[in-house]
Scaffold this active site. Structure first.
Site, PDB file in Angstrom:
ATOM      1  CG  ASP A   1      -0.305   0.126   2.544  1.00 47.77           C
ATOM      2  OD1 ASP A   1       0.946   0.176   2.589  1.00 47.77           O
ATOM      3  OD2 ASP A   1      -1.017   0.202   3.559  1.00 47.77           O
TER       4      ASP A   1
ATOM      5  CB  CYS B   1       0.850  -2.534   4.749  1.00 51.11           C
ATOM      6  SG  CYS B   1       0.619  -3.703   6.096  1.00 51.11           S
TER       7      CYS B   1
ATOM      8  CB  THR C   1       1.764  -2.837  11.109  1.00 52.30           C
ATOM      9  OG1 THR C   1       0.586  -3.235  10.384  1.00 52.30           O
ATOM     10  CG2 THR C   1       1.498  -1.525  11.834  1.00 52.30           C
TER      11      THR C   1
ATOM     12  CG  HIS D   1       9.463 -25.545  11.545  1.00 55.65           C
ATOM     13  ND1 HIS D   1       9.509 -25.608  12.914  1.00 55.65           N
ATOM     14  CD2 HIS D   1      10.599 -26.147  11.106  1.00 55.65           C
ATOM     15  CE1 HIS D   1      10.621 -26.222  13.309  1.00 55.65           C
ATOM     16  NE2 HIS D   1      11.310 -26.547  12.215  1.00 55.65           N
TER      17      HIS D   1
ATOM     18  CG  HIS E   1       7.940 -29.132  10.105  1.00 53.23           C
ATOM     19  ND1 HIS E   1       7.624 -28.703  11.366  1.00 53.23           N
ATOM     20  CD2 HIS E   1       9.242 -29.528  10.135  1.00 53.23           C
ATOM     21  CE1 HIS E   1       8.690 -28.812  12.143  1.00 53.23           C
ATOM     22  NE2 HIS E   1       9.689 -29.317  11.416  1.00 53.23           N
TER      23      HIS E   1
END
Ligand code: RB5
Length: 371
Positions: free
Chosen positions: A8, A66, A68, A99, A134
C-alpha cells in the site's frame, strides 16, 4: 525465481527498495502495485492481487509491505493456498519457510528498516521447507481450507501434486445454461448461443488473475487513479472443430486476444493424434494461452493439442472445457500436470463409445447441425 510484490502507500518505498534488491540478485518481479507512495490506497487491493498471483502459481513466492505488515498478512491469508508470515527478524523468517512453508512474507515498513528488511528477505528466500512432520501440519491447513470453501463461491478448485488445478465454475447462470445445453430438445441455434454464453461467463474465472496497473485519469469532476489491464498478451486457441463454438463468446469480453487454431485427427494405424492444421500467433511463447474445447472426454485430443502448442513455444497455458469426464481430467493432468483446467461441470464417466455421461452428446454435431 518469480516473486510477486505488493504494497500500500505506506509500504511503497520499501517495496521499491526490495524490488531493486531482488532484481539485482536476478529474480523476476511481478509488481502488483501500488505505484506511488503519494496516494492513499487500501492494502487489501494490492495484497489480494499479489496473493492471488502466488496462489495461481504465476509467481513462486510473494512479498507484501504495509505500515505494520499486519493488514497485508491478514489479507494474504484469506486467499486459498496462501500461507503468509509476518516477520520482523531473521529467526521467524527462516522458520516460516522451514516449518510453515510460508509462500508469502509480510513486512512492516514502519517497523523494519530497509537494511534489516533486505536481510530478512534474503534469509527467507534462501530457506527451504523441511517437510516431514511439518508437512502433515501444513496439509491439515490445506485440508481445512478445502473443506470450508465458501458455499457462496462460484468456483471450486482442486489441485494435482504438481499444482495443476481443476477449477469448476459453478456460478448459477453457468449451471442454468449448461442444463439447457444438455437437453436433447434444445435446437442447434440455441445450443450455439448457449455455448458462446457459457464460454463468456467462464471468462470471469479464467481471467481472475490478470494483472492490473494504476494509471491517472480525469473524471468530469476530478483527477483520480484507476486500474487498467497491464497489457497482458492473450491467445485463444480452439481445438477444431467444436472449440470454434466458444471463441466469439470469449472474444466479446477480451476483444484484443489473438486467435490461433489447431486441428487434430487420430491416425487410424498408430492411433496417435496428428495435427492437420496449426496456425498460432507468432509470439505465442509470450502469451497467456486459453485452449478451448467444449468437451474433455478421453482427454486425448486436448492433451495432444496442448503438447503441440508447447512444441511451438507456448508456455502459460490453461484448458477451458465446458464439460469434463473424470477420465479426461486424469489423463490430461497426467500428461500436463502444469496446466490448469477450467470447466463448468465434471460428469460421472465415459461410456463405451467415449461419450461423457450424462453429458450433452457430440458438441460439434450439435453446434453445426451435422447429425
Ligand atoms: C496505513 O496507514 C496502515 O494502516 C497500513 O499500511 C497497515 O499498517 C495496515 O495494516
Amino acid at each position: 525465481m518469480k516473486i510477486a510484490l505488493g504494497a500500500d502507500h505506506a509500504g511503497y518505498g520499501l517495496k521499491e527498495e526490495i524490488k531493486e534488491h531482488l532484481a539485482s540478485a536476478g529474480h523476476d518481479i511481478i509488481d502488483c502495485g501500488t505505484s506511488s507512495g503519494d496516494l492513499s490506497v487500501d492494502y487489501p487491493d494490492c495484497g489480494f492481487r499479489a496473493a492471488e498471483t502466488v496462489a495461481s502459481h504465476k509467481a513462486d513466492l510473494g512479498i507484501l509491505f504495509c505500515g505494520t505488515g499486519i493488514g497485508m498478512s491478514i489479507t494474504a491469508n484469506k486467499v486459498a493456498g496462501i500461507r503468509a508470515a509476518l516477520c520482523h527478524d531473521h529467526f521467524t523468517a527462516a522458520m516460516s519457510r522451514r516449518h510453515n512453508n510460508a509462500n508469502v512474507l509480510a513486512i512492516g515498513s514502519r517497523v523494519t528498516g530497509s537494511g534489516l528488511a533486505k536481510e530478512i528477505v534474503d534469509t527467507w528466500l534462501n530457506e527451504e521447507f523441511e517437510g516431514g512432520r511439518h508437512a502433515f501440519r501444513v496439509d491439515k491447513i490445506t485440508a481445512f481450507e478445502k473443506d470450508h470453501a465458501s458455499d457462496a463461491a462460484s468456483a471450486t478448485c482442486s489441485s494435482n501434486s504438481a499444482g495443476g488445478r481443476t477449477v469448476v465454475v459453478e456460478h448459477p447462470l453457468v449451471r442454468h445454461k449448461l442444463g439447457l445445453m444438455r437437453d436433447k430438445n434444445t435446437s442447434s441455434k440455441d445450443f450455439r448461443d448457449l455455448v458462446q454464453e457459457v464460454a463468456g461467463l467462464m471468462v470471469y474465472e479464467i481471467t481472475r488473475h490478470l494483472s492490473l496497473e494504476e494509471i491517472e485519469i480525469e473524471t468530469p469532476v476530478a483527477k483520480t487513479r484507476v486500474f487498467t489491464l497491464s497489457g497482458k498478451k492473450l491467445a485463444i486457441v480452439p481445438v477444431l472443430r467444436a472449440g470454434l463454438g466458444m471463441v466469439e463468446g470469449i472474444l466479446k469480453l477480451i476483444p484484443n486476444a489473438k486467435v490461433g487454431h489447431i486441428g487434430l485427427y487420430r491416425d487410424p494405424e498408430t492411433l496417435l493424434p496428428v495435427d492437420y492444421y496449426c496456425k498460432l500467433p507468432k509470439d505465442i511463447s509470450e502469451r497467456d494461452i486459453f485452449v478451448v474445447d467444449p468437451m474433455l472426454a478421453t482427454g486425448g485430443s486436448a492433451a495432444a493439442a496442448v503438447a503441440h502448442i508447447k512444441g511451438y513455444g507456448g508456455k502459460r497455458i490453461a484448458l477451458v472445457s465446458l464439460l469434463s469426464a473424470p477420465e479426461g481430467i486424469a489423463r490430461f493432468h497426467e500428461e500436463h500436470p502444469d496446466v490448469d483446467i477450467y470447466t463448468a461441470a465434471v460428469d460421472s464417466h465415459l461410456n463405451d463409445h467415449g461419450y461423457i455421461v450424462p453429458g450433452l452428446g457430440d458438441a460439434g454435431d450439435r453446434l453445426f447441425g451435422t447429425k
